[in-house]
Design a protein around this motif. Structure first.
Motif, PDB file in Angstrom:
ATOM      1  N   SER A 158      -1.298 -18.593  47.929  1.00 15.16           N
ATOM      2  CA  SER A 158      -1.366 -20.042  47.720  1.00 15.16           C
ATOM      3  C   SER A 158      -0.105 -20.537  47.030  1.00 15.16           C
ATOM      4  O   SER A 158       0.639 -19.777  46.405  1.00 15.16           O
ATOM      5  CB  SER A 158      -2.604 -20.412  46.893  1.00 15.16           C
ATOM      6  OG  SER A 158      -2.580 -19.773  45.635  1.00 15.16           O
ATOM      7  N   GLU A 159       0.101 -21.851  47.145  1.00 13.34           N
ATOM      8  CA  GLU A 159       1.202 -22.527  46.470  1.00 13.34           C
ATOM      9  C   GLU A 159       0.691 -23.145  45.169  1.00 13.34           C
ATOM     10  O   GLU A 159      -0.514 -23.188  44.909  1.00 13.34           O
ATOM     11  CB  GLU A 159       1.783 -23.617  47.384  1.00 13.34           C
ATOM     12  CG  GLU A 159       2.265 -23.107  48.729  1.00 13.34           C
ATOM     13  CD  GLU A 159       3.529 -22.273  48.626  1.00 13.34           C
ATOM     14  OE1 GLU A 159       4.176 -22.302  47.546  1.00 13.34           O
ATOM     15  OE2 GLU A 159       3.877 -21.588  49.600  1.00 13.34           O
ATOM     16  N   ALA A 160       1.613 -23.653  44.376  1.00 18.43           N
ATOM     17  CA  ALA A 160       1.243 -24.218  43.073  1.00 18.43           C
ATOM     18  C   ALA A 160       0.305 -25.417  43.206  1.00 18.43           C
ATOM     19  O   ALA A 160      -0.489 -25.691  42.300  1.00 18.43           O
ATOM     20  CB  ALA A 160       2.497 -24.621  42.301  1.00 18.43           C
ATOM     21  N   ASP A 161       0.374 -26.128  44.333  1.00 18.25           N
ATOM     22  CA  ASP A 161      -0.493 -27.296  44.508  1.00 18.25           C
ATOM     23  C   ASP A 161      -1.856 -26.941  45.079  1.00 18.25           C
ATOM     24  O   ASP A 161      -2.701 -27.815  45.270  1.00 18.25           O
ATOM     25  CB  ASP A 161       0.186 -28.336  45.400  1.00 18.25           C
ATOM     26  CG  ASP A 161       0.365 -27.853  46.842  1.00 18.25           C
ATOM     27  OD1 ASP A 161       0.146 -26.640  47.114  1.00 18.25           O
ATOM     28  OD2 ASP A 161       0.725 -28.682  47.701  1.00 18.25           O
ATOM     29  N   GLY A 171      -1.249 -24.445  34.588  1.00 22.04           N
ATOM     30  CA  GLY A 171      -0.295 -25.045  35.509  1.00 22.04           C
ATOM     31  C   GLY A 171      -0.215 -24.410  36.873  1.00 22.04           C
ATOM     32  O   GLY A 171       0.518 -24.898  37.739  1.00 22.04           O
ATOM     33  N   GLY A 172      -0.931 -23.325  37.108  1.00 20.13           N
ATOM     34  CA  GLY A 172      -0.920 -22.671  38.406  1.00 20.13           C
ATOM     35  C   GLY A 172      -2.250 -22.826  39.112  1.00 20.13           C
ATOM     36  O   GLY A 172      -3.235 -23.283  38.531  1.00 20.13           O
ATOM     37  N   ALA A 173      -2.274 -22.455  40.386  1.00 21.60           N
ATOM     38  CA  ALA A 173      -3.499 -22.562  41.177  1.00 21.60           C
ATOM     39  C   ALA A 173      -3.756 -21.250  41.906  1.00 21.60           C
ATOM     40  O   ALA A 173      -2.824 -20.600  42.386  1.00 21.60           O
ATOM     41  CB  ALA A 173      -3.396 -23.709  42.182  1.00 21.60           C
ATOM     42  N   GLN A 174      -5.005 -20.856  41.957  1.00 21.18           N
ATOM     43  CA  GLN A 174      -5.458 -19.740  42.775  1.00 21.18           C
ATOM     44  C   GLN A 174      -6.577 -20.227  43.682  1.00 21.18           C
ATOM     45  O   GLN A 174      -7.432 -21.006  43.255  1.00 21.18           O
ATOM     46  CB  GLN A 174      -5.993 -18.594  41.915  1.00 21.18           C
ATOM     47  CG  GLN A 174      -4.949 -17.674  41.333  1.00 21.18           C
ATOM     48  CD  GLN A 174      -5.574 -16.421  40.739  1.00 21.18           C
ATOM     49  OE1 GLN A 174      -6.701 -16.433  40.276  1.00 21.18           O
ATOM     50  NE2 GLN A 174      -4.826 -15.326  40.761  1.00 21.18           N
ATOM     51  N   VAL A 175      -6.573 -19.762  44.918  1.00 24.35           N
ATOM     52  CA  VAL A 175      -7.643 -20.071  45.857  1.00 24.35           C
ATOM     53  C   VAL A 175      -8.359 -18.762  46.160  1.00 24.35           C
ATOM     54  O   VAL A 175      -7.726 -17.781  46.565  1.00 24.35           O
ATOM     55  CB  VAL A 175      -7.109 -20.736  47.126  1.00 24.35           C
ATOM     56  CG1 VAL A 175      -8.250 -21.071  48.080  1.00 24.35           C
ATOM     57  CG2 VAL A 175      -6.324 -22.000  46.773  1.00 24.35           C
TER      58      VAL A 175
END
Length: 238
Positions: A99-102, A46-50
């Motif tokens: 980063s944000e969740a999106d 459910g999370g995002a990493q860039v």
């Protein structure tokens, strides 16, 4: 199969190709040596990493979570960050960007919309317009087989500065990746030795164990999960 990959070529002067993958289950895989700078968006739990990921000069075994999704923008060799040397990212010294969740991420003092598989070119065009990335045209000319208008030592320095690798290290990685692709495509081991330009089978065995991970036999029998592999050619220059 643990991971499934999809990829496409790009007409952007900064992007070699765009890829995406998802994991069918948890497990581990061989992460191969890679010559390119990449921007990767990882979505897990459910999370995002860039992530800004640099070249990798040795294979390793990496754990993979179930239900993960990844999007990668693989930059052309010669594309570089203007304020961060590619060598600073070498061999897993990746930078995880705020980063944000999106997937919206912070880079070079501003926020950027997350790239998608279909609009990666627009994201990278924005980075280029803002001066976050640029291109070394001498490196591009050499990779395309052309002659540079600077001396050999200057070419070598610029190649190392732009890519984080020597020209020979790049060539060895591309040769090993080509051999792995040929083996997985059903070519015989001795035929691959010849087609990929190795001296003999022990020479190829050592190179594949160091740069790809598994043995040629395991690759030939499809017994391993690799990171993103695609067809490539061995540069003719040394």
């Amino acid at each position: 199969m643990l991971l499934r990959f999809e990829h496409r070529l790009s007409d952007s002067p900064y992007i070699e190709r765009v890829w995406r993958s998802h994991s069918l289950s948890g497990g581990s895989f061989y992460s191969m040596a890679e010559p390119n700078l990449e921007l990767v968006v990882a979505r897990v739990n459910g999370g995002a990493q860039v992530i800004l990921r640099g070249p990798v000069t040795r294979a390793s075994t990496v754990g993979c979570p179930a239900g993960g999704e990844w999007l990668g923008i693989r930059f052309r060799l010669g594309t570089q960050l203007t304020r961060l040397p590619t060598a600073a990212l070498l061999d897993h010294k990746s930078v995880v960007l705020p980063s944000e969740a999106d997937g919206t991420f912070w880079l070079d003092r501003r926020w950027w919309e997350p790239p998608t598989y279909d609009n990666a070119e627009a994201c990278v065009a924005g980075l280029a317009a803002a001066g976050v990335i640029d291109r070394d045209r001498v490196v591009e000319t050499v990779l395309d087989g052309g002659g540079a208008d600077v001396g050999l030592r200057s070419v070598q320095r610029r190649f190392l500065r732009s890519t984080g690798l020597t020209r020979e290290a790049f060539r060895q990685i591309e040769r090993a990746r080509r051999a792995a692709d040929l083996l997985q495509s059903g070519e015989g081991i001795l035929d691959v030795v010849d087609q990929a330009g190795y001296f003999d089978q022990p020479h190829m065995n050592r190179a594949l164990r160091r740069l790809i991970g598994p043995t040629p036999s395991h690759l030939a029998h499809g017994q391993v999960q690799l990171s993103f592999l695609y067809k490539t050619t061995v540069p003719s220059w040394a």
